[in-house]
Design a protein around this motif. Structure first.
Motif, PDB file in Angstrom:
ATOM      1  N   MET A  88     -10.979  94.948  92.718  1.00 27.42           N
ATOM      2  CA  MET A  88     -11.669  94.026  93.598  1.00 27.42           C
ATOM      3  C   MET A  88     -12.842  94.760  94.258  1.00 27.42           C
ATOM      4  O   MET A  88     -12.897  95.985  94.239  1.00 27.42           O
ATOM      5  CB  MET A  88     -10.696  93.511  94.665  1.00 27.42           C
ATOM      6  N   SER A 103      -9.858  87.317  85.963  1.00 26.10           N
ATOM      7  CA  SER A 103      -8.985  87.343  87.150  1.00 26.10           C
ATOM      8  C   SER A 103      -9.448  86.344  88.197  1.00 26.10           C
ATOM      9  O   SER A 103      -8.647  85.904  89.030  1.00 26.10           O
ATOM     10  CB  SER A 103      -8.941  88.758  87.729  1.00 26.10           C
ATOM     11  N   GLN A 153     -12.091 106.046  95.222  1.00 24.84           N
ATOM     12  CA  GLN A 153     -13.442 106.610  95.048  1.00 24.84           C
ATOM     13  C   GLN A 153     -13.527 107.160  93.638  1.00 24.84           C
ATOM     14  O   GLN A 153     -12.695 107.984  93.208  1.00 24.84           O
ATOM     15  CB  GLN A 153     -13.688 107.730  96.070  1.00 24.84           C
ATOM     16  N   ILE A 174      -8.244 101.795  98.354  1.00 31.35           N
ATOM     17  CA  ILE A 174      -9.655 102.117  98.117  1.00 31.35           C
ATOM     18  C   ILE A 174      -9.698 103.335  97.203  1.00 31.35           C
ATOM     19  O   ILE A 174      -9.110 104.374  97.524  1.00 31.35           O
ATOM     20  CB  ILE A 174     -10.395 102.412  99.440  1.00 31.35           C
ATOM     21  N   ASP A 192      -8.360  92.268  89.737  1.00 32.81           N
ATOM     22  CA  ASP A 192      -9.156  92.778  88.614  1.00 32.81           C
ATOM     23  C   ASP A 192      -9.195  94.299  88.516  1.00 32.81           C
ATOM     24  O   ASP A 192      -9.993  94.846  87.751  1.00 32.81           O
ATOM     25  CB  ASP A 192     -10.567  92.188  88.657  1.00 32.81           C
ATOM     26  N   ALA A 193      -8.337  94.979  89.288  1.00 35.71           N
ATOM     27  CA  ALA A 193      -8.253  96.445  89.186  1.00 35.71           C
ATOM     28  C   ALA A 193      -6.865  96.870  89.639  1.00 35.71           C
ATOM     29  O   ALA A 193      -6.380  96.401  90.676  1.00 35.71           O
ATOM     30  CB  ALA A 193      -9.323  97.107  90.049  1.00 35.71           C
ATOM     31  N   GLY A 240      -8.243 105.415 100.714  1.00 39.27           N
ATOM     32  CA  GLY A 240      -7.988 104.553 101.860  1.00 39.27           C
ATOM     33  C   GLY A 240      -7.281 103.275 101.472  1.00 39.27           C
ATOM     34  O   GLY A 240      -6.837 103.114 100.317  1.00 39.27           O
ATOM     35  N   THR A 241      -7.170 102.387 102.453  1.00 40.84           N
ATOM     36  CA  THR A 241      -6.477 101.116 102.232  1.00 40.84           C
ATOM     37  C   THR A 241      -7.266  99.980 102.889  1.00 40.84           C
ATOM     38  O   THR A 241      -7.994 100.188 103.860  1.00 40.84           O
ATOM     39  CB  THR A 241      -5.067 101.138 102.856  1.00 40.84           C
ATOM     40  N   VAL A 242      -7.073  98.790 102.354  1.00 38.97           N
ATOM     41  CA  VAL A 242      -7.648  97.588 102.935  1.00 38.97           C
ATOM     42  C   VAL A 242      -6.492  96.671 103.332  1.00 38.97           C
ATOM     43  O   VAL A 242      -5.565  96.466 102.538  1.00 38.97           O
ATOM     44  CB  VAL A 242      -8.562  96.850 101.925  1.00 38.97           C
ATOM     45  N   PHE A 253      -3.513  97.135  98.758  1.00 42.42           N
ATOM     46  CA  PHE A 253      -4.888  97.322  98.287  1.00 42.42           C
ATOM     47  C   PHE A 253      -5.339  98.743  98.597  1.00 42.42           C
ATOM     48  O   PHE A 253      -5.447  99.133  99.764  1.00 42.42           O
ATOM     49  CB  PHE A 253      -5.838  96.353  98.983  1.00 42.42           C
ATOM     50  N   PHE A 265     -17.087 103.081  94.424  1.00 41.28           N
ATOM     51  CA  PHE A 265     -15.692 102.839  94.814  1.00 41.28           C
ATOM     52  C   PHE A 265     -15.278 101.443  94.395  1.00 41.28           C
ATOM     53  O   PHE A 265     -16.128 100.582  94.104  1.00 41.28           O
ATOM     54  CB  PHE A 265     -15.500 103.025  96.315  1.00 41.28           C
ATOM     55  N   VAL A 266     -13.972 101.230  94.358  1.00 40.07           N
ATOM     56  CA  VAL A 266     -13.422  99.939  93.995  1.00 40.07           C
ATOM     57  C   VAL A 266     -12.131  99.764  94.790  1.00 40.07           C
ATOM     58  O   VAL A 266     -11.555 100.748  95.270  1.00 40.07           O
ATOM     59  CB  VAL A 266     -13.188  99.881  92.462  1.00 40.07           C
ATOM     60  N   VAL A 267     -11.704  98.519  94.968  1.00 39.72           N
ATOM     61  CA  VAL A 267     -10.431  98.260  95.635  1.00 39.72           C
ATOM     62  C   VAL A 267      -9.448  97.791  94.560  1.00 39.72           C
ATOM     63  O   VAL A 267      -9.743  96.848  93.827  1.00 39.72           O
ATOM     64  CB  VAL A 267     -10.586  97.192  96.738  1.00 39.72           C
ATOM     65  N   ALA A 268      -8.307  98.483  94.473  1.00 38.94           N
ATOM     66  CA  ALA A 268      -7.353  98.184  93.403  1.00 38.94           C
ATOM     67  C   ALA A 268      -5.971  97.918  93.967  1.00 38.94           C
ATOM     68  O   ALA A 268      -5.608  98.455  95.024  1.00 38.94           O
ATOM     69  CB  ALA A 268      -7.287  99.357  92.428  1.00 38.94           C
ATOM     70  N   ALA A 269      -5.200  97.108  93.272  1.00 41.20           N
ATOM     71  CA  ALA A 269      -3.785  96.954  93.598  1.00 41.20           C
ATOM     72  C   ALA A 269      -3.057  98.186  93.076  1.00 41.20           C
ATOM     73  O   ALA A 269      -3.553  98.891  92.192  1.00 41.20           O
ATOM     74  CB  ALA A 269      -3.240  95.697  92.940  1.00 41.20           C
ATOM     75  N   ASN A 320      -8.994  94.794 108.204  1.00 38.04           N
ATOM     76  CA  ASN A 320      -9.530  96.126 108.484  1.00 38.04           C
ATOM     77  C   ASN A 320      -9.419  96.985 107.237  1.00 38.04           C
ATOM     78  O   ASN A 320      -8.699  96.659 106.302  1.00 38.04           O
ATOM     79  CB  ASN A 320      -8.784  96.778 109.659  1.00 38.04           C
ATOM     80  N   TRP A 321     -10.173  98.097 107.250  1.00 44.20           N
ATOM     81  CA  TRP A 321      -9.979  99.095 106.196  1.00 44.20           C
ATOM     82  C   TRP A 321     -10.183 100.466 106.788  1.00 44.20           C
ATOM     83  O   TRP A 321     -10.866 100.620 107.803  1.00 44.20           O
ATOM     84  CB  TRP A 321     -10.859  98.854 104.983  1.00 44.20           C
ATOM     85  N   GLU A 322      -9.536 101.442 106.178  1.00 42.83           N
ATOM     86  CA  GLU A 322      -9.736 102.816 106.618  1.00 42.83           C
ATOM     87  C   GLU A 322      -9.898 103.738 105.431  1.00 42.83           C
ATOM     88  O   GLU A 322      -9.387 103.489 104.341  1.00 42.83           O
ATOM     89  CB  GLU A 322      -8.609 103.280 107.547  1.00 42.83           C
ATOM     90  N   VAL A 323     -10.649 104.829 105.672  1.00 42.22           N
ATOM     91  CA  VAL A 323     -10.973 105.799 104.629  1.00 42.22           C
ATOM     92  C   VAL A 323     -10.670 107.184 105.169  1.00 42.22           C
ATOM     93  O   VAL A 323     -11.139 107.536 106.260  1.00 42.22           O
ATOM     94  CB  VAL A 323     -12.467 105.704 104.237  1.00 42.22           C
ATOM     95  N   ASN A 324      -9.886 107.937 104.408  1.00 44.73           N
ATOM     96  CA  ASN A 324      -9.503 109.294 104.835  1.00 44.73           C
ATOM     97  C   ASN A 324      -8.987 109.311 106.280  1.00 44.73           C
ATOM     98  O   ASN A 324      -9.313 110.208 107.058  1.00 44.73           O
ATOM     99  CB  ASN A 324     -10.686 110.254 104.681  1.00 44.73           C
TER     100      ASN A 324
END
Lengths: 99, 99, 99, 99, 99
Positions: free
Chosen positions: E1, E62, C28, C26, C75-76, C8-10, C24, C40-44, E84-88
């Motif tokens: 992050m 960081s 898993q 998401i 940081d990711a 996913g995306t943020v 950003f 999970f983590v959020v990464a660039a 917002n964020w979305e997953v799948n």
């Protein structure tokens, strides 16, 4: 830093060149009673720690802030040998008494 | 550093340019008996480690302190191949004997 | 590095100025079978990874060693898209086959 | 940063030279109710914290960003003594009242 | 992050000098449904985040890559407020709708 007991050594002949001469110690992480808590880490030694001694080790980039580990691929270093510690006013460990 | 066993490889064609030429190894973290403890990490190789070998790897910024990984987006590197280790005076692993 | 699947995306409008233009993702975290392991983590993103792709990401200061993330509070970072991986000689994932 | 309560001290005579003069505090990590959560860490002190005080500590390379810890093999530092904290509008701790 | 929700603040009068003027936010880590997952961290604020907002924070070195935190003993910083964020393909959170 974390509290640990030196319990062993790791020997490696083939390693990153800059690691030559460093001693690898096996550190068992301990709780505040001095008992193993199940975790362990392998650390370089900067203070001449021996098997059975309680020590403090530093992790991450801080592990490279010693002459022995500067600019080396080393992420854990023993930087102090523990004489004693106390918690809430109670002496929990004293070197030579509880060993 | 952490103790692990090399168990596999990851192949990537599309990657950050600076990672070209680096080999990605799958490392299974092991306990002091040499058995898998369930965790794994993917590390770059700086010492020519092969499948089945026990190794030490360094994490974080320390993983960039090798010629192979300097200034690269790499957070884990194999920096030593293990010959043997012992705990509380007992030999736990010796290369060539326990493999 | 760690193995993950982009899921996913943020989206953020109000952010540290230096983060403008970064995507950003998401991620898993997956086990060696390619199944989500719960974390999970959020990464660039530094490689143009898309939803559903398996990737490697780097954490900590190593996440800033790309043109996209240099000197940023990041940081990711996703630094490789995975083609395949194998464990103990068994192919566990191959892009296009298992997707 | 993490929230903790100072519960003790560690004494070390034999240590990395650059650590001379630093005080090692045992910090028990606490939850948002101020109760111990079971974890602990040993940190250098940069603010004169005493036993029983609630503090914030910083870990990793950030622990070296004080005059006391600069360029030292130190991966945790107490950088603030807590007056109070609140969660969702409720005061959870106030120094002098809950001690 | 990491994804978190701002739930409170920590006040400290006696702190490392360089931390003057920084606001300390209590961040509750959330899962991909936006629910608290039990963990929390204290972070400096670089974007003016308020109680109840979902944010991204960066950890480690960081966290010092913002004007507000540069060269300070700070290991976590809020660097983005989440819209917002979305997953799948499913929208999991949208600011103003789910708050």
């Amino acid at each position: 830093m974390n509290l640990a007991r030196v319990s062993g050594t790791v020997v490696s002949t083939r390693k990153e060149q800059s690691m030559e001469g460093l001693k690898f110690l096996i550190l068992q992480q301990v709780n505040l009673e001095g008992k193993d808590d199940g975790g362990f880490v392998v650390a370089a030694d900067s203070v001449g720690a021996g098997i059975g001694e309680y020590v403090l080790y530093a992790s991450g980039s801080s592990a490279r802030q010693t002459l022995a580990t500067d600019k080396r691929p080393c992420d854990a270093v023993v930087m102090a040998i523990v004489d004693n510690w106390e918690v809430n006013g109670n002496l929990k460990y004293k070197k030579g008494v509880d060993d």
